[in-house]
Every structure is written in structure tokens, then in C-alpha cells.
Design a protein around this motif. Structure first.
Motif, PDB file in Angstrom:
ATOM      1  N   VAL A 260     -23.439  -1.283  13.188  1.00 29.15           N
ATOM      2  CA  VAL A 260     -23.575  -2.485  14.011  1.00 29.15           C
ATOM      3  C   VAL A 260     -22.874  -3.633  13.288  1.00 29.15           C
ATOM      4  O   VAL A 260     -23.044  -3.789  12.071  1.00 29.15           O
ATOM      5  CB  VAL A 260     -25.061  -2.828  14.245  1.00 29.15           C
ATOM      6  CG1 VAL A 260     -25.201  -4.118  15.042  1.00 29.15           C
ATOM      7  CG2 VAL A 260     -25.774  -1.682  14.951  1.00 29.15           C
TER       8      VAL A 260
ATOM      9  N   HIS B 188     -31.570  -7.582  15.775  1.00 24.36           N
ATOM     10  CA  HIS B 188     -30.510  -8.268  15.034  1.00 24.36           C
ATOM     11  C   HIS B 188     -29.756  -9.225  15.961  1.00 24.36           C
ATOM     12  O   HIS B 188     -29.522 -10.398  15.618  1.00 24.36           O
ATOM     13  CB  HIS B 188     -29.570  -7.218  14.439  1.00 24.36           C
ATOM     14  CG  HIS B 188     -28.329  -7.770  13.799  1.00 24.36           C
ATOM     15  ND1 HIS B 188     -28.359  -8.709  12.795  1.00 24.36           N
ATOM     16  CD2 HIS B 188     -27.001  -7.490  14.027  1.00 24.36           C
ATOM     17  CE1 HIS B 188     -27.116  -9.001  12.415  1.00 24.36           C
ATOM     18  NE2 HIS B 188     -26.282  -8.281  13.156  1.00 24.36           N
ATOM     19  N   ALA B 189     -29.410  -8.748  17.146  1.00 21.44           N
ATOM     20  CA  ALA B 189     -28.708  -9.595  18.113  1.00 21.44           C
ATOM     21  C   ALA B 189     -29.607 -10.710  18.633  1.00 21.44           C
ATOM     22  O   ALA B 189     -29.172 -11.859  18.782  1.00 21.44           O
ATOM     23  CB  ALA B 189     -28.198  -8.741  19.271  1.00 21.44           C
TER      24      ALA B 189
ATOM     25  N   ALA C 224     -30.985  -2.990  15.798  1.00 21.32           N
ATOM     26  CA  ALA C 224     -29.769  -3.605  16.340  1.00 21.32           C
ATOM     27  C   ALA C 224     -30.097  -4.608  17.433  1.00 21.32           C
ATOM     28  O   ALA C 224     -29.501  -5.693  17.506  1.00 21.32           O
ATOM     29  CB  ALA C 224     -28.840  -2.512  16.873  1.00 21.32           C
ATOM     30  N   VAL C 225     -31.063  -4.250  18.300  1.00 19.93           N
ATOM     31  CA  VAL C 225     -31.460  -5.174  19.368  1.00 19.93           C
ATOM     32  C   VAL C 225     -32.048  -6.443  18.764  1.00 19.93           C
ATOM     33  O   VAL C 225     -31.696  -7.569  19.160  1.00 19.93           O
ATOM     34  CB  VAL C 225     -32.473  -4.513  20.321  1.00 19.93           C
ATOM     35  CG1 VAL C 225     -32.888  -5.489  21.409  1.00 19.93           C
ATOM     36  CG2 VAL C 225     -31.886  -3.250  20.944  1.00 19.93           C
TER      37      VAL C 225
ATOM     38  N   VAL D 138     -22.689 -10.194  15.614  1.00 20.87           N
ATOM     39  CA  VAL D 138     -22.579  -9.505  16.905  1.00 20.87           C
ATOM     40  C   VAL D 138     -21.725 -10.329  17.857  1.00 20.87           C
ATOM     41  O   VAL D 138     -21.831 -11.564  17.908  1.00 20.87           O
ATOM     42  CB  VAL D 138     -23.975  -9.286  17.518  1.00 20.87           C
ATOM     43  CG1 VAL D 138     -23.884  -8.564  18.854  1.00 20.87           C
ATOM     44  CG2 VAL D 138     -24.854  -8.500  16.545  1.00 20.87           C
TER      45      VAL D 138
ATOM     46  N   ALA E 133     -26.825  -4.020  20.587  1.00 21.58           N
ATOM     47  CA  ALA E 133     -26.691  -5.366  20.025  1.00 21.58           C
ATOM     48  C   ALA E 133     -25.799  -6.242  20.889  1.00 21.58           C
ATOM     49  O   ALA E 133     -26.168  -7.368  21.259  1.00 21.58           O
ATOM     50  CB  ALA E 133     -26.142  -5.272  18.603  1.00 21.58           C
TER      51      ALA E 133
END
Length: 337
Positions: free
Chosen positions: A201, A12-13, A9-10, A205, A149
Motif C-alpha cells: 500500500v 491508513h487511508a 489499508a482502509v 495514498v 486504500a
């Protein structure tokens, strides 16, 4: 929505931010391995490996931020930042003020924090109490993939020096990379919160604003306040307390600088009792800051704190006892009720 691990998720953002803004770059210790998906997408010029020289690459990030880039500089763990702590305490947090506001430091320092995986007292600290004391510094500690995210996107877009701390127990990629054969027999299943390590998520974002806590559970008898892994320990404690007829509110601070003082005062004022659970040291940290906040606001409440009181031991059973586990939090809550 997509189901993602916390670390996914991190990234992805971060990938979304890098695609939208060519000034966003990332470098640090072994990012060629840890951020290989981002490197394959954006190339080695924007996702760069560095020597193991924390002071050097942290100061390089500050210089790059002053020159117009938006670097995300990565440490394995915040403990390693002690090697170059001057970059945080004397540069990133102060150059904006030293320059009279002419220079912003739009840099994100990304680092793993915390324990529960048997790595000992030199590798399982959090330091977010100390970090939050510095001026012009934002400190972020997400507890879920969705928050990780949204808060990372806000961190990259911020013009302030931002420390983005990821609890290692939630970050499976860090655990796998740091674990190796020496921890291959360690079962993390009993201590790793599934709701924090994996979750839904958004595919696109949106930023989550800093300084806005999230209420994870509502109860009328006591307020449990925490951040990161502590939020999940508070939720475990709240379940145990409910079995004894004590209904707890669980407040996830999400960011420690800025701190959502209004939410803390509101919830504690309503319940009249508060336990602050903190994976940092009890002295000079978040627990004392919240106690001072409540006193200064005139909030009348019974108060207790559960934090780290000693050097964190290596042995898993001793480590568990030293950290703010659910049993310690529930016992503190019962002492107030």
C-alpha cells in the motif's frame, strides 16, 4: 510502499483523510475497539462509539453530512443495515434529489460483507445488487489492500452518498472480532486469498477514481467478471482453465455504482464469452444487470452466471458449495467454451 493487511489499508487511508480534513469523523458499532488506532490518534470526539441502534446512528450520519461534516458510519456487516434500511433507501440516496441539489450527502457507510467463514445466511449477505439500484448512491467493493486504500480516500472525498463494502474474508480484524471461541477451530487458510488479505500500500495514498475497472489477468478465450472475493475466485478458476488450454481475462469491477460499462463491453466483445461471478443473489442483481448491459450494447457473446441461489448454509462444506467458488466458475466457463 508498506505491506499492510486489508483492514489496515482502509484505516491508513481514513487516517490520512482525517488528518487533512477536520470535518471527517467516524462512528459506529464498537469503533472504540475496531478503530482504536484512529481513536488514539484523533480522540473520542472524532472516533465515537454508538449504541447498537443502526437506524439511529445511520440517520445521524445523514444529518451530520447535511450539516457540513464528512462522516464515515460503520456497521459490523451490511446485514445489520436492514434494521435501518430506510436511512439508505429513503434518505441517503434521495435527499440530494429531493432538495434539488441544494444538499449533498457526503457520507460513507462502511460495512463488512460476504461469507466463507461459517456465519450463516443472516450474516453473510452482500446486498450490493440492491444498493446499486438506488439513485445518487455509489457502491464500492475493493478486492486488494491497495485498492481498499485508494477507493476509501475517494469515498471520503466524494460529495455523494457512498457505500463502502469490505469483504469480511479479507478483513482480518473483523474476522478476529467476530470469530470468538465458536469459530476458533475453523481453518480459513484454504479459502482466504492471501493476495487480497495483505499487500503493498502506498505510504501516501492517492484516490482511485470510481467507475474504473481493473484487469487482473488477460486472456483471449473468455472474460470472467466479478468484484471483491469473487475476483480471487475468478483468478483461481483462470489458473484451472489455463491447464485445459482456455485463457481467461479476469475483470475486477471495483465499483458497482458507477459501473465501468465500457470495460465490460470491450473485454466481452473481444472474447465473445463471459461468466459473471457474484456473491450476491442471482435474482435482480449484478449478474442480470451485466446481461442487460451486453444486450443493450449489441454485444454478441455467450453468457453464464455463478451466484448465490439459496439461503447460505452454516455448515462450511455446504456454505462453500452455495457460494461462487472457483470450481463452479470454471465449470460455467467450460460450458461456454
Amino acid at each position: 510502499m508498506t505491506i499492510m493487511r486489508y483492514d489496515e489499508a482502509v484505516d491508513h487511508a481514513l487516517g490520512q483523510a482525517m488528518a487533512a480534513d477536520p470535518s471527517v469523523v467516524t462512528w459506529g458499532e464498537d469503533v472504540e475497539i475496531l478503530r482504536r488506532v484512529l481513536q488514539s490518534r484523533f480522540g473520542p470526539e472524532r472516533v465515537r462509539d454508538t449504541p447498537i441502534s443502526e437506524q439511529g446512528f445511520m440517520y445521524a450520519g445523514i444529518g451530520a453530512a447535511m450539516a457540513g461534516l464528512r462522516p464515515v458510519v460503520e456497521l459490523y456487516m451490511i446485514d445489520f443495515g436492514m434494521v435501518g434500511w430506510s436511512a439508505i433507501a429513503n434518505a441517503g440516496s434521495k435527499f440530494k434529489d429531493f432538495s434539488g441539489g441544494r444538499w449533498n450527502i457526503p457520507m460513507v457507510l462502511r460495512a463488512g460483507v460476504g461469507g466463507w467463514y461459517a456465519d450463516g445466511g443472516q450474516h453473510e449477505q452482500t446486498f450490493w445488487g440492491s444498493l446499486s439500484s438506488y439513485p445518487s448512491t455509489e457502491v464500492v467493493v475493493p478486492s486488494t489492500p491497495a485498492d481498499a486504500a485508494g477507493l476509501m480516500l475517494s469515498a471520503v472525498q466524494s460529495d455523494e452518498f457512498t457505500v463502502f463494502l469490505t469483504p469480511k474474508l479479507l478483513d482480518q480484524q473483523i474476522l478476529d472480532y467476530l470469530g470468538g471461541d465458536q469459530r476458533s477451530t475453523l481453518d480459513l487458510t484454504p479459502v482466504q486469498p492471501k493476495a487480497g488479505a495483505i499487500g503493498e500500500v502506498p505510504d501516501v495514498v492517492t484516490p482511485i477514481p470510481f467507475g474504473k475497472a481493473a484487469t487482473r489477468r488477460t486472456g483471449s478465450d473468455i472474460t470472467l467478471v466479478s468484484v471483491g472475493i469473487g475476483v480471487h475466485r475468478c483468478l483461481e478458476a483462470a489458473d484451472a482453465l489455463a491447464a485445459d488450454g482456455i485463457e481467461a481475462t479476469v475483470l475486477d469491477l471495483r465499483t458497482l455504482a458507477p459501473l465501468d460499462t465500457e470495460a465490460i463491453v470491450e473485454h466481452v466483445g473481444r472474447t465473445g464469452r463471459v461468466v459473471v461471478a457474484d456473491e450476491d443473489y442471482s435474482r435482480g442483481g449484478l449478474t442480470g444487470e451485466i446481461a442487460a448491459l451486453l444486450l443493450e450494447s449489441g454485444t454478441t457473446a455467450r453468457y453464464a452466471r455463478v451466484a448465490v441461489e439459496q439461503t447460505i448454509p452454516f455448515a462450511p462444506h455446504l456454505e462453500y458449495a452455495a457460494l461462487p467458488n472457483a470450481e463452479r466458475i470454471a465449470a460455467a466457463a467450460k460450458s461456454l467454451a
